[in-house]
Design a protein around this motif. Structure first.
Motif, PDB file in Angstrom:
ATOM      1  N   UNK A   1      10.206 -10.476   5.113  1.00  0.00           N
ATOM      2  CA  UNK A   1       9.713 -10.306   3.747  1.00  0.00           C
ATOM      3  C   UNK A   1      10.535  -9.255   3.006  1.00  0.00           C
ATOM      4  N   UNK A   2      10.754  -9.496   1.725  1.00  0.00           N
ATOM      5  CA  UNK A   2      11.437  -8.503   0.890  1.00  0.00           C
ATOM      6  C   UNK A   2      10.490  -7.900  -0.149  1.00  0.00           C
ATOM      7  N   UNK A   3       9.324  -8.521  -0.328  1.00  0.00           N
ATOM      8  CA  UNK A   3       8.332  -8.006  -1.272  1.00  0.00           C
ATOM      9  C   UNK A   3       7.469  -6.950  -0.581  1.00  0.00           C
ATOM     10  N   UNK A   4       7.318  -5.790  -1.212  1.00  0.00           N
ATOM     11  CA  UNK A   4       6.511  -4.717  -0.629  1.00  0.00           C
ATOM     12  C   UNK A   4       5.055  -5.132  -0.567  1.00  0.00           C
ATOM     13  N   UNK A   5       4.595  -5.927  -1.522  1.00  0.00           N
ATOM     14  CA  UNK A   5       3.208  -6.399  -1.493  1.00  0.00           C
ATOM     15  C   UNK A   5       2.936  -7.244  -0.253  1.00  0.00           C
ATOM     16  N   UNK A   6       3.856  -8.159   0.053  1.00  0.00           N
ATOM     17  CA  UNK A   6       3.641  -9.007   1.231  1.00  0.00           C
ATOM     18  C   UNK A   6       3.788  -8.212   2.521  1.00  0.00           C
ATOM     19  N   UNK A   7       4.661  -7.223   2.531  1.00  0.00           N
ATOM     20  CA  UNK A   7       4.788  -6.375   3.716  1.00  0.00           C
ATOM     21  C   UNK A   7       3.501  -5.615   3.958  1.00  0.00           C
ATOM     22  N   UNK A   8       2.905  -5.061   2.892  1.00  0.00           N
ATOM     23  CA  UNK A   8       1.630  -4.359   3.041  1.00  0.00           C
ATOM     24  C   UNK A   8       0.509  -5.333   3.422  1.00  0.00           C
ATOM     25  N   UNK A   9       0.618  -6.589   2.985  1.00  0.00           N
ATOM     26  CA  UNK A   9      -0.376  -7.593   3.351  1.00  0.00           C
ATOM     27  C   UNK A   9      -0.365  -7.867   4.853  1.00  0.00           C
ATOM     28  N   UNK A  10       0.833  -8.116   5.397  1.00  0.00           N
ATOM     29  CA  UNK A  10       0.919  -8.378   6.836  1.00  0.00           C
ATOM     30  C   UNK A  10       0.602  -7.125   7.642  1.00  0.00           C
ATOM     31  N   UNK A  11       0.908  -5.956   7.076  1.00  0.00           N
ATOM     32  CA  UNK A  11       0.487  -4.710   7.716  1.00  0.00           C
ATOM     33  C   UNK A  11      -1.034  -4.618   7.772  1.00  0.00           C
ATOM     34  N   UNK A  12      -1.696  -5.050   6.692  1.00  0.00           N
ATOM     35  CA  UNK A  12      -3.161  -5.037   6.654  1.00  0.00           C
ATOM     36  C   UNK A  12      -3.747  -5.995   7.692  1.00  0.00           C
ATOM     37  N   UNK A  13      -3.111  -7.164   7.878  1.00  0.00           N
ATOM     38  CA  UNK A  13      -3.575  -8.113   8.893  1.00  0.00           C
ATOM     39  C   UNK A  13      -3.425  -7.502  10.282  1.00  0.00           C
ATOM     40  N   UNK A  14      -2.308  -6.803  10.515  1.00  0.00           N
ATOM     41  CA  UNK A  14      -2.105  -6.129  11.794  1.00  0.00           C
ATOM     42  C   UNK A  14      -3.171  -5.061  12.046  1.00  0.00           C
ATOM     43  N   UNK A  15      -3.474  -4.274  11.019  1.00  0.00           N
ATOM     44  CA  UNK A  15      -4.492  -3.229  11.169  1.00  0.00           C
ATOM     45  C   UNK A  15      -5.889  -3.825  11.333  1.00  0.00           C
ATOM     46  N   UNK A  16      -6.113  -5.032  10.799  1.00  0.00           N
ATOM     47  CA  UNK A  16      -7.405  -5.699  10.997  1.00  0.00           C
ATOM     48  C   UNK A  16      -7.665  -5.943  12.482  1.00  0.00           C
ATOM     49  N   UNK A  17      -6.612  -6.325  13.216  1.00  0.00           N
ATOM     50  CA  UNK A  17      -6.765  -6.518  14.638  1.00  0.00           C
ATOM     51  C   UNK A  17      -7.175  -5.237  15.350  1.00  0.00           C
ATOM     52  N   UNK A  18      -6.578  -4.112  14.936  1.00  0.00           N
ATOM     53  CA  UNK A  18      -6.933  -2.828  15.535  1.00  0.00           C
ATOM     54  C   UNK A  18      -8.357  -2.418  15.167  1.00  0.00           C
ATOM     55  N   UNK A  19      -8.769  -2.706  13.932  1.00  0.00           N
ATOM     56  CA  UNK A  19     -10.142  -2.369  13.529  1.00  0.00           C
ATOM     57  C   UNK A  19     -11.175  -3.172  14.314  1.00  0.00           C
TER      58      UNK A  19
END
Length: 341
Positions: free
Chosen positions: A169-187
């Motif tokens: 991804x080159x969009x910061x919004x999409x990078x933060x989106x996939x980061x949020x999905x990753x953190x959802x797993x940890x939560x």
């Protein structure tokens, strides 16, 4: 939407919807709170400055309506078949009710709507969607959670898709989106420890998320290549973004490592070595695309072309400074407090 009083009203009803869902003593009350929350956020998404907001708000409405109607149908049908207090006595009932809530919160494999909607929102609405809009579904999941095979599959898929999906991804919004999905797993994994552990993780994640969004909002950037021209005259802004991104990745000297540390320790004690090893490896993969964003932070002495016109001056807000300081020194302060008290 230019009327500030309307925004204040909608934000108040949005937060009241979250509080109604959290404090409801019946599933019907929780569903009403979710609906109030959704209908308050959709007008906030609409703006004349971005042509993609109409499409994003329509997608969000359809997905959230699908999840809400499914949740209501499942609750009513289960309460007819069984006694109300027997709803969550077996793993199948918990899995059935958690599925629409996982769709609402954007956990994998129910994440398909999340990146496209994030791309059409302003930065403030992105922060609301990644944090406040997940509070009520996550709280309801924690009420009815059974750590069965289905939940561990969701956790592993969220961690894996969140780490691999942001690679190209080159969009910061999409990078933060996939980061949020990753953190959802940890939560979701934190919910296996206790009802309060995921909330600590969520609170720290919200602070880090707010810090990054405050920085990119002040610089008016949306893509990775724009970070190379980000505030060349102010190296402090680059340093703040650099440290906050590493903290969100869970690097040990920073605050973002604290909740992951507790989860890792708990899962090792409970002999979940394979699962936590996979989660740590995938979490390390997220550092790759965090480092792509803050690559300009390493090259602090880079030069900008003279023909680039500066339309706005770089500003370092006091809030960004305070939140970044919490991110940098939070782990040290917490460990000192634990050892002293």
């Amino acid at each position: 939407m230019n009327n500030n009083s309307t925004k204040i009203l909608l934000l108040m009803t949005l937060m009241s919807g979250v509080l109604i869902s959290i404090s409801a003593n019946s599933w019907l009350g929780a569903w009403i709170g979710l609906e109030i929350n959704m209908l308050s956020f959709i007008p906030l998404m609409a703006t004349n400055k971005n042509i993609y907001t109409t499409e994003a708000s329509m997608k969000y409405f359809i997905v959230q309506t699908l999840a809400s109607s499914t949740l209501l149908f499942l609750i009513i049908s289960k309460s007819i078949i069984e006694e109300l207090y027997m709803i969550f006595n077996n793993h199948l009932s918990s899995m059935i009710v958690c599925t629409p809530l996982l769709l609402k919160s954007g956990a994998a494999p129910f994440h398909w709507w999340f990146p496209s909607i994030m791309e059409g929102l302003s930065w403030i609405n992105c922060f609301i969607l990644m944090t406040i809009q997940k509070m009520a579904p996550l709280m309801l999941i924690s009420y009815s959670l059974n750590m069965n095979l289905f939940m561990w599959i969701v956790i592993l898929m969220s961690v894996t898709i969140g780490s691999i999906g942001g690679m190209n991804q080159i969009s910061i919004r999409k990078i933060l989106t996939y980061s949020s999905i990753n953190h959802m797993g940890w939560m979701l994994a934190a919910m296996s420890i206790g009802e309060n552990m995921w909330f600590i993780y969520f609170f720290i994640y919200s602070i880090l998320n707010l810090t990054i969004i405050m920085i990119v909002l002040s610089q008016q950037i949306s893509f990775i290549n724009q970070t190379f021209m980000m505030g060349n005259e102010i190296t402090t802004m680059k340093f703040l973004m650099f440290t906050t991104l590493l903290s969100m990745g869970g690097l040990p000297p920073f605050l973002g490592f604290l909740p992951k540390w507790i989860i890792i320790q708990h899962m090792i004690i409970n002999d979940m070595n394979f699962i936590i090893s996979l989660m740590v490896i995938m979490s390390l993969m997220t550092l790759y695309y965090y480092l792509r964003i803050c690559y300009a932070s390493f090259i602090i002495t880079n030069m900008g072309p003279s023909w680039i016109i500066q339309f706005h001056k770089s500003k370092i807000t006091l809030l960004s400074m305070v939140l970044s300081s919490i991110s940098m020194f939070g782990l040290i302060l917490f460990t000192l407090m634990i050892n002293i008290f």
